[in-house]
Design an enzyme around this catalytic site. Structure first.
Site, PDB file in Angstrom:
ATOM      1  N   LEU A 115      -0.122  -0.892  -4.045  1.00 31.26           N
ATOM      2  CA  LEU A 115      -0.280   0.548  -3.847  1.00 31.26           C
ATOM      3  C   LEU A 115       1.142   1.081  -3.772  1.00 31.26           C
ATOM      4  O   LEU A 115       1.981   0.497  -3.073  1.00 31.26           O
ATOM      5  CB  LEU A 115      -1.014   0.852  -2.537  1.00 31.26           C
ATOM      6  N   ASP A 116       1.438   2.160  -4.479  1.00 32.72           N
ATOM      7  CA  ASP A 116       2.802   2.664  -4.434  1.00 32.72           C
ATOM      8  C   ASP A 116       3.131   3.208  -3.047  1.00 32.72           C
ATOM      9  O   ASP A 116       2.256   3.352  -2.195  1.00 32.72           O
ATOM     10  CB  ASP A 116       3.061   3.682  -5.549  1.00 32.72           C
ATOM     11  N   GLU A 117       4.383   3.492  -2.832  1.00 30.04           N
ATOM     12  CA  GLU A 117       4.866   3.914  -1.514  1.00 30.04           C
ATOM     13  C   GLU A 117       4.121   5.143  -0.989  1.00 30.04           C
ATOM     14  O   GLU A 117       3.863   5.263   0.201  1.00 30.04           O
ATOM     15  CB  GLU A 117       6.373   4.198  -1.618  1.00 30.04           C
TER      16      GLU A 117
END
Length: 188
Positions: free
Chosen positions: A44-46
């Site tokens: 999951l991206d930041e």
């Protein structure tokens, strides 16, 4: 013996344990004392949050990342989503991926009227004076870089907040942001 975990990844954390660039980033190891060799399955991206599976078993990682396992996301988008936009999402939309145009595979998509409690309030995106927002569910079996964000933008509704709520049969359940649950195995 391998170890398996469910994590509700909070906004602002990288889905990794090591970051070698000079800027400071929050990493998964700050949330829990994971055993050595633990890896995130998928990412999951930041700026995204929600369900992240972690394991010490590399083979399990391959099983979960297969193209047959569904991943469901709840996206808060800018504006009030129309049924027409949902229908376009379901059929697949053209997005950019690694410098080329890519048409996403057909997926499940629907408007969400009532959010489950596990979503929480999250990071404040903006206030009401900037216009209305709405939530939709998108379920994929693929996972290109920032795909859901690119898909919602392609139909005119940029994503403001993105939460993964399900991987296969595993759901976020009642985990609050930052909470970890140890499990015996992943029953997808």
């Amino acid at each position: 013996m391998h170890h398996h975990f469910l994590l509700h990844k909070p906004h602002g954390y990288l889905s990794q344990f090591v970051y070698e660039k000079k800027r400071f980033k929050k990493l998964l190891g700050e949330l829990y004392n994971f055993p050595e060799g633990t890896m995130a399955i998928g990412r999951l991206d930041e700026d995204s949050e929600g369900l992240l599976l972690l394991t010490t078993d590399g083979m399990e990682s391959e099983n979960v990342r297969s193209k047959t396992v569904e991943k469901e996301y709840y996206a808060q988008v800018d504006g009030i989503v129309t049924d027409a936009a949902i229908e376009v999402l379901k059929k697949g939309v053209e997005i950019g991926f690694k410098g080329i145009r890519y048409t996403t595979k057909p997926c499940e998509a629907s408007i969400i009227n009532n959010l489950p409690d596990c979503i929480g309030t999250g990071k404040r995106i903006r206030d009401e004076r900037h216009g209305p927002t709405s939530w939709l569910s998108v379920t994929l079996t693929e996972g290109k870089f920032r795909q859901v964000r690119k898909m919602t933008a392609a139909v005119g509704y940029p994503t403001l907040r993105l939460v993964r709520v399900r991987v296969g049969n595993i759901t976020l359940q009642n985990l609050k942001a930052g909470e970890v649950a140890k499990v015996e195995n992943f029953l997808l």
